[in-house]
Scaffold this motif. Structure first.
Motif, mmCIF file in Angstrom:
data_model
loop_
_atom_site.group_PDB
_atom_site.id
_atom_site.type_symbol
_atom_site.label_atom_id
_atom_site.label_comp_id
_atom_site.label_asym_id
_atom_site.label_seq_id
_atom_site.Cartn_x
_atom_site.Cartn_y
_atom_site.Cartn_z
ATOM 1 N N PRO A 108 6.722 5.019 -6.477
ATOM 2 C CA PRO A 108 6.587 4.999 -5.730
ATOM 3 C C PRO A 108 6.007 4.140 -4.488
ATOM 4 N N LYS A 109 5.130 3.971 -3.624
ATOM 5 C CA LYS A 109 4.905 2.895 -2.255
ATOM 6 C C LYS A 109 3.778 2.855 -1.766
ATOM 7 N N SER A 110 3.000 1.685 -2.177
ATOM 8 C CA SER A 110 1.710 1.696 -1.659
ATOM 9 C C SER A 110 1.995 0.352 -0.550
ATOM 10 N N TYR A 111 0.108 0.693 0.586
ATOM 11 C CA TYR A 111 0.467 0.234 1.565
ATOM 12 C C TYR A 111 -1.169 -0.105 2.119
ATOM 13 N N ALA A 112 -1.261 -1.531 2.734
ATOM 14 C CA ALA A 112 -2.807 -2.112 2.875
ATOM 15 C C ALA A 112 -2.618 -1.790 4.944
ATOM 16 N N VAL A 113 -2.980 -1.138 4.944
ATOM 17 C CA VAL A 113 -3.221 -0.679 6.374
ATOM 18 C C VAL A 113 -5.145 -0.876 7.238
ATOM 19 N N VAL A 114 -4.366 -1.884 8.394
ATOM 20 C CA VAL A 114 -5.025 -1.949 9.205
ATOM 21 C C VAL A 114 -5.429 -1.601 10.182
ATOM 22 N N LEU A 115 -6.866 -0.669 10.978
ATOM 23 C CA LEU A 115 -7.443 -0.091 12.325
ATOM 24 C C LEU A 115 -8.161 -0.557 12.544
ATOM 25 N N ASP A 116 -7.806 -0.550 13.982
ATOM 26 C CA ASP A 116 -8.160 -1.029 14.789
ATOM 27 C C ASP A 116 -10.060 -0.111 14.882
ATOM 28 N N GLU A 117 -10.810 0.326 16.390
ATOM 29 C CA GLU A 117 -11.912 1.031 16.225
ATOM 30 C C GLU A 117 -11.640 2.054 16.375
ATOM 31 N N ARG A 118 -10.432 2.830 16.794
ATOM 32 C CA ARG A 118 -10.098 3.765 17.349
ATOM 33 C C ARG A 118 -8.690 4.534 16.341
ATOM 34 N N LEU A 119 -8.958 3.682 15.086
ATOM 35 C CA LEU A 119 -7.957 4.409 14.155
ATOM 36 C C LEU A 119 -6.835 4.114 14.411
ATOM 37 N N ARG A 120 -6.281 3.152 14.583
ATOM 38 C CA ARG A 120 -5.056 3.186 15.418
ATOM 39 C C ARG A 120 -4.486 2.425 14.642
ATOM 40 N N GLU A 121 -2.762 1.750 14.225
ATOM 41 C CA GLU A 121 -2.523 1.224 12.859
ATOM 42 C C GLU A 121 -2.325 -0.640 14.233
ATOM 43 N N LYS A 122 -2.781 -1.829 13.075
ATOM 44 C CA LYS A 122 -2.122 -2.970 13.741
ATOM 45 C C LYS A 122 -1.817 -3.797 12.768
ATOM 46 N N ARG A 123 -1.500 -3.199 11.664
ATOM 47 C CA ARG A 123 -0.936 -4.525 10.158
ATOM 48 C C ARG A 123 -1.159 -3.823 9.502
ATOM 49 N N ARG A 124 0.249 -3.162 8.748
ATOM 50 C CA ARG A 124 0.556 -2.820 7.693
ATOM 51 C C ARG A 124 1.586 -3.842 6.669
ATOM 52 N N ILE A 125 1.193 -4.362 5.130
ATOM 53 C CA ILE A 125 1.260 -4.712 4.304
ATOM 54 C C ILE A 125 1.592 -3.484 2.678
ATOM 55 N N ALA A 126 3.501 -3.871 2.610
ATOM 56 C CA ALA A 126 3.618 -3.381 1.797
ATOM 57 C C ALA A 126 3.088 -3.558 0.287
ATOM 58 N N LEU A 127 2.099 -2.969 -0.404
ATOM 59 C CA LEU A 127 2.217 -3.486 -1.803
ATOM 60 C C LEU A 127 3.258 -2.899 -3.237
ATOM 61 N N THR A 128 2.431 -3.742 -4.754
ATOM 62 C CA THR A 128 2.722 -2.750 -5.695
ATOM 63 C C THR A 128 2.074 -1.703 -6.572
ATOM 64 N N GLY A 129 1.755 -1.120 -7.109
ATOM 65 C CA GLY A 129 0.899 -0.852 -7.730
ATOM 66 C C GLY A 129 -0.001 0.840 -7.592
ATOM 67 N N ILE A 130 -1.211 1.210 -8.045
ATOM 68 C CA ILE A 130 -2.280 1.746 -7.576
ATOM 69 C C ILE A 130 -3.292 1.569 -6.994
ATOM 70 N N PRO A 131 -3.974 1.795 -5.494
ATOM 71 C CA PRO A 131 -4.526 1.383 -5.266
ATOM 72 C C PRO A 131 -5.770 1.297 -5.729
ATOM 73 N N ASN A 132 -7.057 0.989 -5.537
ATOM 74 C CA ASN A 132 -7.927 0.307 -6.334
ATOM 75 C C ASN A 132 -9.417 0.746 -6.052
ATOM 76 N N ARG A 133 -10.092 -0.832 -5.038
ATOM 77 C CA ARG A 133 -10.745 -1.275 -4.111
ATOM 78 C C ARG A 133 -10.186 -1.647 -3.174
ATOM 79 N N ALA A 134 -11.581 -1.124 -1.960
ATOM 80 C CA ALA A 134 -11.293 -1.704 -0.709
ATOM 81 C C ALA A 134 -12.212 -2.014 -0.299
ATOM 82 N N ARG A 135 -12.683 -3.425 1.268
ATOM 83 C CA ARG A 135 -13.699 -4.399 1.262
ATOM 84 C C ARG A 135 -13.171 -4.712 2.988
#
Length: 345
Positions: free
Chosen positions: A118-145
């Motif tokens: 499985p693949k995981s990503y951190a996706v940074v979105l702008d104020e219109r919730l449009r993608e600005k940056r995508r970062i490939a990750l390993t593991g299971i998403p758990n916390r976001a701030r």
């Protein structure tokens, strides 16, 4: 004998056919491009209709029909008169996320895609919730701030395990400065001071980062040797200091004077935590009216109210509840079928 006589007509016919084919191909390309552009425009319009607006409570839906997608409701005090918070009409159509958080004009969406592996990503979105940056990750998403200004982002992934209740888990926590683009992939190497001394151990794990308004100071949980600590960190100095034990998933209040956190009140893996609030000026803590086991990083809806997810009733995966931060009152159901609450003020 005049062999060249029929050649000219055939050559002319061949040219006509070639031109016709070329026109058909170009027309097909033009149509395909037009349809693609229309779809992109439609997608952009849809995204612009569902943006980060003030006075809204954003969350991840967990019910059928909207499960996994971000939705929103009027924030506390914004709902229609006479209606309970969970009865207000929700707006749907946001991105698909495993974890979600937003502040100011920035949102963070943690995604997990099926596959082997499985693949995981951190996706940074702008104020219109449009993608600005995508970062490939390993593991299971758990916390976001996201920090109050929208500049600093942090996320935690389970590298192994999928629960903090036991001891067989490992986390990887990252920090991203969206202004400079600088990414700290794993904050375990941050110099840690524990009991007044520089601390080293291979079992150190960090999770649950929360940022101050200055985008420099932050708080987080560190675990080592079977104990958890609240740490205060400094981004410019890149250093962290342990402040007290038995603090997990801290969340800094909007006025930066208090920390909400989950505290272990029972040993074992069954219902081990209860929500508390720590006054950073006096370093005194008090429990909240919510007595159920909350395995979440609580979010402040305002300076007086906290929101968090709990297992849902009637087969729902989770619901969002809120409770006063001063320990008074009683918990209130905020969102039926939701998780990852984030109030955009």
């Amino acid at each position: 004998m005049t062999p060249s006589a029929p050649t000219a007509p055939r050559s002319l016919r061949s040219r006509i056919i070639a031109v016709a084919v070329a026109v058909a191909v170009l027309s097909g390309v033009a149509v395909a491009y037009t349809l693609h552009a229309a779809r992109r425009a439609q997608s952009a319009d849809a995204a612009s209709e569902f943006g980060l607006d003030r006075g809204q409570l954003y969350f991840r839906g967990t019910e059928a029909g909207g499960a996994g997608r971000v939705a929103r409701l009027p924030a506390p005090g914004e709902a229609a008169p006479g209606k309970a918070a969970h009865q207000a009409a929700r707006t749907t159509g946001g991105p698909s996320c495993e974890r979600f958080y937003a502040a100011a004009r920035t949102a963070l969406c943690l995604q997990r895609r099926s596959g082997i592996p499985p693949k995981s990503y951190a996706v940074v979105l702008d104020e219109r919730l449009r993608e600005k940056r995508r970062i490939a990750l390993t593991g299971i998403p758990n916390r976001a701030r996201v920090s109050a200004s929208g500049r600093m982002l942090s996320w935690t992934m389970f590298a192994t395990g999928d629960s903090y209740a036991g001891s067989s888990f490992s986390t990887r926590t990252s920090i991203l400065d969206t202004r400079t683009g600088y990414l700290i992939k794993n904050m375990e190497e941050i110099p840690l001071t524990l009991d007044g001394r520089r601390y080293h151990s291979p079992d150190v794990n960090y999770w649950g980062v929360t940022f101050a308004r200055d985008d420099n100071r932050f708080y987080a949980t560190v675990s080592t040797k079977g104990r958890t600590y609240l740490v205060r960190g400094d981004m410019r100095k890149w250093a962290a200091t342990a402040l007290r034990t038995n603090v997990e998933c801290p969340s800094l209040s909007p006025d930066n004077t208090r920390l909400a956190f989950k505290k272990r009140v029972r040993e074992g893996t069954r219902d081990p935590w209860r929500l508390y609030v720590l006054d950073l000026r006096t370093m005194r803590e008090h429990p909240l009216a919510e007595r159920r086991n909350v395995d979440d990083q609580a979010a402040w809806l305002d300076d007086g109210t906290l929101a968090y997810a709990l297992p849902g009733a009637d087969g729902r995966r989770s619901d969002i509840w809120s409770t006063p931060a001063d320990g008074s009152g009683k918990p209130v159901l905020r969102v039926r079928g939701g998780s990852s609450p984030a109030a955009v003020g």
